[in-house]
Design an enzyme around this catalytic site. Structure first.
Site: not given
Length: 158
Positions: A123, A10, A7, A12-14
């Site tokens: 996000d 690096n 993402c 939150c999402r990933s």
């Protein structure tokens, strides 16, 4: 199998995706290398966002020890798959990729995985806790399908 989930920052999402993928690999007894990174250097060395940690912990996934890092050129030969969480980061990966790289680039919510038009994992950074939970659930669904699909590909390469 070696998978990198990407993402922007690096945090939150990933990292949530890394945690989900690691948990699924462990549950299946697979010795896969799973990592995450960001296309930007905003949060290098930082722990994941506390809300991402909490959303992950709610389903038994610990990500608090992960640290943000930026995608490196070597990632494009070290990993089999590099999966972006959104189109902007996929475009960034495509522009960073060295000629002759061996990694397969795609979106986590690729039509190959979902059987429909590609979508992005939203996000949650500017959102509330429920946005982090929704993000994690979306990642979990995609990860399950990735594991199912790649497992079939490994058994039947046609």
């Amino acid at each position: 199998m070696k998978i990198l989930l990407v993402c922007l920052g690096n945090i939150c999402r990933s990292p949530m995706a890394e945690g989900v993928f690691r948990q699924l690999a462990e549950q299946r007894g697979l010795d896969w290398q799973i990592d995450s990174a960001g296309t930007a250097d905003y949060h290098v060395g930082e722990a994941p966002d506390r809300r991402a940690q909490r959303a992950s912990a709610e389903v038994g996934i610990a990500i608090e020890n992960l640290r943000g890092r930026q995608v490196e050129k070597s990632d494009f030969t070290r990993f089999d798959w590099i999966l972006a969480l959104d189109r902007a980061n996929l475009r960034a990966l495509q522009s960073l990729a060295p000629a002759g790289h061996s990694a397969r680039l795609g979106l986590l919510l690729d039509p190959f995985l979902e059987g429909r038009e590609p979508e992005e994992v939203a996000d949650p950074y500017w959102g509330e806790m429920e946005d982090f939970r929704a993000c994690r659930a979306q990642i979990e669904q995609a990860a399950e399908k990735f594991f199912a699909r790649t497992g079939r590909l490994q058994k039947n390469p046609s």
